[in-house]
Each structure stands twice: as structure tokens, then as C-alpha cells.
Design an enzyme around this catalytic site. Structure first.
Site, PDB file in Angstrom:
ATOM      1  N   CYS A  13       5.008   2.500  -5.228  1.00 24.96           N
ATOM      2  CA  CYS A  13       4.266   1.266  -4.945  1.00 24.96           C
ATOM      3  C   CYS A  13       4.565   0.231  -6.039  1.00 24.96           C
ATOM      4  O   CYS A  13       4.553   0.559  -7.232  1.00 24.96           O
ATOM      5  CB  CYS A  13       2.775   1.563  -4.907  1.00 24.96           C
ATOM      6  N   GLU A  15       0.355   9.436 -10.921  1.00 24.76           N
ATOM      7  CA  GLU A  15       0.660   8.044 -11.298  1.00 24.76           C
ATOM      8  C   GLU A  15       0.683   7.892 -12.823  1.00 24.76           C
ATOM      9  O   GLU A  15       1.592   7.262 -13.380  1.00 24.76           O
ATOM     10  CB  GLU A  15      -0.386   7.095 -10.705  1.00 24.76           C
ATOM     11  N   SER A  33      -5.222   5.989   1.315  1.00 26.03           N
ATOM     12  CA  SER A  33      -4.201   6.819   1.950  1.00 26.03           C
ATOM     13  C   SER A  33      -4.722   7.485   3.234  1.00 26.03           C
ATOM     14  O   SER A  33      -4.137   8.464   3.698  1.00 26.03           O
ATOM     15  CB  SER A  33      -3.683   7.865   0.957  1.00 26.03           C
TER      16      SER A  33
HETATM   17  S1  SF4 Z   1      -3.827   2.080  -3.886  1.00 27.05           S
HETATM   18 FE1  SF4 Z   1      -2.121   1.483  -2.566  1.00 27.05          FE
HETATM   19  S2  SF4 Z   1      -1.566  -0.634  -3.177  1.00 27.05           S
HETATM   20 FE2  SF4 Z   1      -2.830   0.288  -4.808  1.00 27.05          FE
HETATM   21  S3  SF4 Z   1      -1.365   1.176  -6.257  1.00 27.05           S
HETATM   22 FE3  SF4 Z   1      -1.956   2.821  -4.872  1.00 27.05          FE
HETATM   23  S4  SF4 Z   1      -0.413   2.762  -3.252  1.00 27.05           S
HETATM   24 FE4  SF4 Z   1      -0.282   0.804  -4.341  1.00 27.05          FE
END
Ligand code: SF4
Length: 281
Positions: A96, A126, A265
Site C-alpha cells: 500500500c 507492517e 480488509s
Molecule cells: S488500511 Fe488500507 S489504505 Fe490504510 S495503510 Fe492499510 S492497506 Fe493502506
């Protein structure tokens, strides 16, 4: 029982993009598509993709040919791209752009000589991808005490702060304010993504007006878990579920108004099934 759905619930921009890239890759490269880690944190969608031939693997070593997809949370090191290309694999990067931003700002702060803190969960993929891109010296925590203990080791307290993209705004700003009180210099990048902020603001507003909340999304999804926590802080019963099958009529003995929200998600078909089930109660 009346059911109210939050306006922004379910798929965000980054997840929509990742799922589309994976589906397109599956259509083009029948049976030779591998996702490095689960594409998104929703087990039902990951299973659907597996049925289409998108196989989850845990390491690049498991892939010899075909296409590799880098998931929406990013991968643990920039070298993985080079290694994949060297192996002759076709690479689809579904990271993303908000995660890419967090990686970029973390690296910038490290390069500028700040002690960097990321407000988030160290075990989350992440944050692992941010550490992989900007270095292991970054402290990932949600505890101000840990930050304070770290800063006590330095005479000059120059702190750079970023956030996991799915962090709550409340927690991020609380830590920022506490750090301002003890540092000489603080440089902040607000890396919470707009999709997270929208969903959190609406979940909080909705939770104030209903008698119970149902929050739909993967149990492994950080943003869904945060939504449930925000709703719980309003003092009403909150049920975090992955699918409609988990709903029990016993949860709503005399409830007339229930709110529904869903993590970034969670696909529409799961949300619609949940709403139909609730309306039947
Ligand atoms: S929630 Fe969605 S838009 Fe936000 S960082 Fe994660 S994948 Fe990207």
C-alpha cells in the site's frame, strides 16, 4: 432490530488495489502465483484467492518460478525485490502506498539523526517492513514509559515519531504530547492513513448512538481490532466477528438498534451477510 452500517466500512483503497492485483495476476498466470505472506489480513479472502491459484508462501526460497506478489503490508526488506528479480520471477508489488510512505519517513528520520519511535505493534508485518527498510534501531511501542527509558540514555533528546498506519489517532496524539514534554526536539510524521482515520471516526460516532456494535473483520487485522476497542470504550457490548455464522441472537436480548462497522480488509459480501443475519433476528 434496526441495523445501521457505518458509511466507510470494509475495503480501503490499499486492500482493494492489492486484491485486484492478485486477481489479475491469477487470471494471467494460471496456477503460478505466490503471495509472500497472506495478501491481506482477512482469512476468508485469502482462502478465496487460494482457490483461484494464489498460493501463500512464507519465504522467497519456496518459489522457483512464476509470479510473486508483495502483500499490502509490505515486505521485510528492500533486497527481496532484487532477489526475486535475480531468480527470474515476475514481481507484483501490492504494498500500500501509505505503508511505503511510512517506510520512507522512517528512513528519512533515521538519516537525519533522530532517535526514531514508531507508535505501533512490533510483531505486525507492517512494522516489520518499516524496520526492514529503515533499520532495527527504531523503537516500536505503544508505551510512553518505554520511550522515556530509551531517551534517558541520551543527553540530547531529539526524537522522530511516526505511526503504524492503522494506529488510533487518540493513542498516537497521546504519545506525541507526552514526548513533547520531555524532548528538546521532536519531528513528527502523521503516517496514520486516511482510511483508518475515517473508519475510526465513524465507528466512534456510531457507537455513541446505538445499543450494541458488531465489528466485522479478521481477528489478525490490526485496524479491525482497533475499531472494536474504540467502540468498547463507549461502554456498549461489542462483538468482533469474522463472518455472519458467529452471530448469536442471545447477544441482542432487548436491543432495538445495532451498529455495524468493518475493518479495511473486510469484503462487501461478508458485511452484507452480517447485515442480513442481524436483520433476521
Ligand atoms: S488500511 Fe488500507 S489504505 Fe490504510 S495503510 Fe492499510 S492497506 Fe493502506
Amino acid at each position: 432490530m434496526e441495523v445501521v452500517l457505518a458509511e466507510h466500512a470494509g475495503y480501503c483503497f490499499g486492500v482493494k488495489r492489492a486484491v485486484k492485483l492478485a486477481n489479475d495476476a491469477a487470471d494471467i498466470n494460471q496456477g503460478q502465483v505466490q503471495s509472500l505472506g497472506p495478501l491481506i489480513h482477512n482469512p476468508q479472502v485469502v482462502n478465496q484467492l487460494a482457490e483461484k491459484g494464489v498460493k501463500k508462501v512464507d519465504s522467497l526460497d519456496e518459489i522457483d518460478e512464476g509470479t510473486v506478489i508483495f502483500r499490502s503490508h509490505g515486505v521485510s526488506s528492500p533486497e527481496l525485490m532484487e532477489r526475486a528479480i535475480e531468480k527470474g520471477l515476475q514481481v507484483v508489488d501490492a504494498t500500500c502506498p501509505f505503508v511505503t510512505n511510512a517506510q520512507k519517513y522512517a528512513k528519512q528520520l533515521v538519516d537525519e539523526g533522530y532517535q526514531v519511535v514508531m507508535v505501533g505493534d512490533r510483531e505486525h508485518p507492517e512494522t516489520q517492513s518499516v524496520l526492514g527498510h529503515a533499520g532495527d534501531d527504531i523503537l516500536v511501542t505503544e508505551s510512553f514509559d518505554e520511550i522515556k527509558a530509551l531517551l534517558n540514555r541520551f543527553s540530547k533528546k531529539r526524537l522522530g515519531i511516526i505511526s503504524q498506519t492503522t494506529q488510533t489517532y487518540g493513542k498516537f496524539s497521546e504519545i506525541v504530547v507526552q514526548c513533547l514534554e520531555i524532548c528538546e526536539e521532536v519531528k513528527i510524521f502523521n503516517t496514520i492513513c486516511y482510511a483508518t482515520e475515517d473508519r475510526q471516526t465513524e465507528a466512534e460516532a456510531l457507537a455513541k448512538t446505538v445499543e450494541a456494535m458488531v465489528v466485522v473483520g479478521g481477528r489478525n487485522s490490526a485496524n479491525t481490532t482497533h475499531l472494536a476497542d474504540i467502540c468498547r470504550s463507549k461502554g456498549i457490548p461489542v462483538y468482533h466477528i469474522e463472518t455472519a455464522d458467529e452471530i448469536s441472537p442471545d447477544w441482542f436480548p432487548s436491543i432495538e438498534l445495532v451498529g455495524v462497522t468493518a475493518g479495511a480488509s473486510t469484503p462487501d459480501w461478508i458485511i452484507n451477510n452480517v447485515i442480513d443475519s442481524l436483520k433476521r433476528i
